[in-house]
Motif scaffolding. Structure first.
Motif, mmCIF file in Angstrom:
data_model
loop_
_atom_site.group_PDB
_atom_site.id
_atom_site.type_symbol
_atom_site.label_atom_id
_atom_site.label_comp_id
_atom_site.label_asym_id
_atom_site.label_seq_id
_atom_site.Cartn_x
_atom_site.Cartn_y
_atom_site.Cartn_z
ATOM 1 N N ASP A 185 0.862 -1.182 0.000
ATOM 2 C CA ASP A 185 0.000 0.000 0.000
ATOM 3 C C ASP A 185 0.898 1.232 0.000
ATOM 4 O O ASP A 185 1.118 1.851 1.043
ATOM 5 N N LEU A 186 1.419 1.573 -1.167
ATOM 6 C CA LEU A 186 2.314 2.724 -1.235
ATOM 7 C C LEU A 186 1.582 4.037 -0.981
ATOM 8 O O LEU A 186 2.104 4.890 -0.253
ATOM 9 N N PRO A 187 0.377 4.271 -1.532
ATOM 10 C CA PRO A 187 -0.306 5.531 -1.207
ATOM 11 C C PRO A 187 -0.524 5.697 0.299
ATOM 12 O O PRO A 187 -0.321 6.793 0.843
ATOM 13 N N GLY A 188 -0.910 4.614 0.988
ATOM 14 C CA GLY A 188 -1.108 4.704 2.430
ATOM 15 C C GLY A 188 0.188 4.940 3.179
ATOM 16 O O GLY A 188 0.206 5.614 4.217
ATOM 17 N N THR A 189 1.283 4.390 2.657
ATOM 18 C CA THR A 189 2.591 4.584 3.289
ATOM 19 C C THR A 189 3.070 6.016 3.079
ATOM 20 O O THR A 189 3.582 6.656 4.007
ATOM 21 N N LEU A 190 2.910 6.523 1.868
ATOM 22 C CA LEU A 190 3.288 7.911 1.588
ATOM 23 C C LEU A 190 2.493 8.885 2.457
ATOM 24 O O LEU A 190 3.018 9.916 2.893
ATOM 25 N N ALA A 191 1.237 8.543 2.728
ATOM 26 C CA ALA A 191 0.378 9.432 3.515
ATOM 27 C C ALA A 191 0.856 9.575 4.955
ATOM 28 O O ALA A 191 0.469 10.517 5.653
ATOM 29 N N GLN A 192 1.710 8.654 5.409
ATOM 30 C CA GLN A 192 2.233 8.730 6.778
ATOM 31 C C GLN A 192 3.349 9.768 6.914
ATOM 32 O O GLN A 192 3.743 10.111 8.041
ATOM 33 N N MET A 193 3.873 10.259 5.788
ATOM 34 C CA MET A 193 4.941 11.255 5.842
ATOM 35 C C MET A 193 4.344 12.593 6.262
ATOM 36 O O MET A 193 3.531 13.165 5.544
ATOM 37 N N SER A 194 4.775 13.090 7.409
ATOM 38 C CA SER A 194 4.156 14.293 7.975
ATOM 39 C C SER A 194 4.911 15.579 7.657
ATOM 40 O O SER A 194 4.523 16.648 8.131
ATOM 41 N N ASP A 195 5.999 15.479 6.904
ATOM 42 C CA ASP A 195 6.691 16.691 6.465
ATOM 43 C C ASP A 195 7.266 16.450 5.064
ATOM 44 O O ASP A 195 7.073 15.392 4.473
ATOM 45 N N GLY A 196 7.945 17.444 4.540
ATOM 46 C CA GLY A 196 8.425 17.377 3.166
ATOM 47 C C GLY A 196 9.784 16.745 2.980
ATOM 48 O O GLY A 196 10.370 16.852 1.902
ATOM 49 N N SER A 197 10.306 16.069 4.000
ATOM 50 C CA SER A 197 11.612 15.413 3.860
ATOM 51 C C SER A 197 11.544 14.336 2.787
ATOM 52 O O SER A 197 10.509 13.679 2.609
ATOM 53 N N PRO A 198 12.655 14.111 2.073
ATOM 54 C CA PRO A 198 12.661 13.093 1.013
ATOM 55 C C PRO A 198 12.574 11.692 1.611
ATOM 56 O O PRO A 198 12.798 11.485 2.809
#
Length: 298
Positions: A185-198
């Motif tokens: 679940d890449l979209p769900g994993t990406l959604a966990q990123m809470s800031d703009g860090s790479p």
């Protein structure tokens, strides 16, 4: 005295046995270090991260014993990585041929617990770990937890080096083992990123790389790291890999691949499946220098 014709005939008959002996007895026990320098767009200027990658261990005696895994761990530590990433497939599924025996995941995890890095050791599961031998991944999860090796399944973890933050994304398996369905679940994993860090994406199968342009439209993933293919495991001269377990054929079979300014590194792995042979793809520790600061170690 042999005539030239008879010599060539005998040499031709002997060649397959020589190649077979090398592929069975020599190359599987080699251990090489393959180095990449990756400077992706969006990675913080002046920040350098040294990443060691171990993939496709497939623990089985006598080819990939716990003592051999310990040797690999010590060799990895000697490279002084900032972080160690384990790219899945710790369980073996190779026929035993009457001479082998499977290594327990407890013994595999104990050997891997020798790994040391300031930012830790992080793992994802592979399709063989989720198969019947791995009991849907429970064998690896339980063993790795006992030795404090985190297994990331569609999880994002924020890390820092020298005050510079980045995200490590650990993806669920795309083949699913006995589940026979995708667990990623890449979209769900990406959604966990809470800031703009790479982000660095750790996934077992490299096929996800073809979906990144659609799933990661914000271009937050600076580098994708995978295993699974074994680099083909057997690379036939003038032909290439004999087979690649990917929907995309040889597109993501091995090495540093750049598409649309996106970076992927696919490890050739360490162990074997199918037959206990390797040819042209020696077992490797992958060492990635990410970023433009400093230079790769010799």
């Amino acid at each position: 005295m042999l005539s030239r014709r008879h010599f060539l005939l005998k040499a031709g008959l002997a060649t397959p046995f020589l190649f077979g002996g090398y592929a069975f007895a020599v190359e599987p026990q080699r251990l090489v270090v393959t180095r990449y320098r990756v400077v992706p767009e969006g990675w913080p200027a002046g920040s350098m991260l040294r990443i060691a990658v171990l993939a496709d261990i497939h623990a089985i005696n006598p080819w990939m014993s716990s003592s051999h895994i310990e040797r690999i761990a010590r060799a990895t530590n000697a490279l002084d990585p900032d972080i160690v990433l384990l790219a899945g497939d710790y369980e073996a599924s190779m026929p035993l041929f009457g001479i082998g025996s499977y290594v327990s995941m407890e013994d595999c995890a104990k050997a891997l617990s020798l790994l040391r890095a300031p930012l830790g050791v992080h793992a994802v599961l592979g399709n063989h770990d989720l198969g019947r031998r791995g009991r849907g991944g429970d064998n690896v999860r339980r063993a790795f937890a006992a030795f404090d090796i985190p297994v990331l399944e569609n999880e994002a973890v924020r890390l820092e080096k020298g005050g510079v933050g980045f995200w490590l994304l650990g993806l669920g398996d795309q083949w699913g083992g006995i589940h026979l369905r995708r667990l990623d679940d890449l979209p769900g994993t990406l959604a966990q990123m809470s800031d703009g860090s790479p982000a660095i994406l750790l996934a077992h199968e490299p096929d996800i790389f073809a979906e990144l342009p659609m799933l990661d439209r914000g271009r937050r993933v600076a580098l994708t790291i995978c295993g699974h293919t074994h680099g083909g495991q057997v690379r036939i001269p003038f032909y290439g890999p004999r087979g690649v377990p990917s929907r995309y054929g040889r597109r993501f079979v091995y090495g540093h691949i750049v598409e649309d300014d996106r970076h992927l590194v696919v490890s050739g792995g360490l162990g074997m499946t199918g037959l206990p042979v390797r040819f042209g793809v020696p077992p490797e520790i992958v060492m990635i220098t990410l970023g433009a600061g400093g230079s790769p170690a010799a």
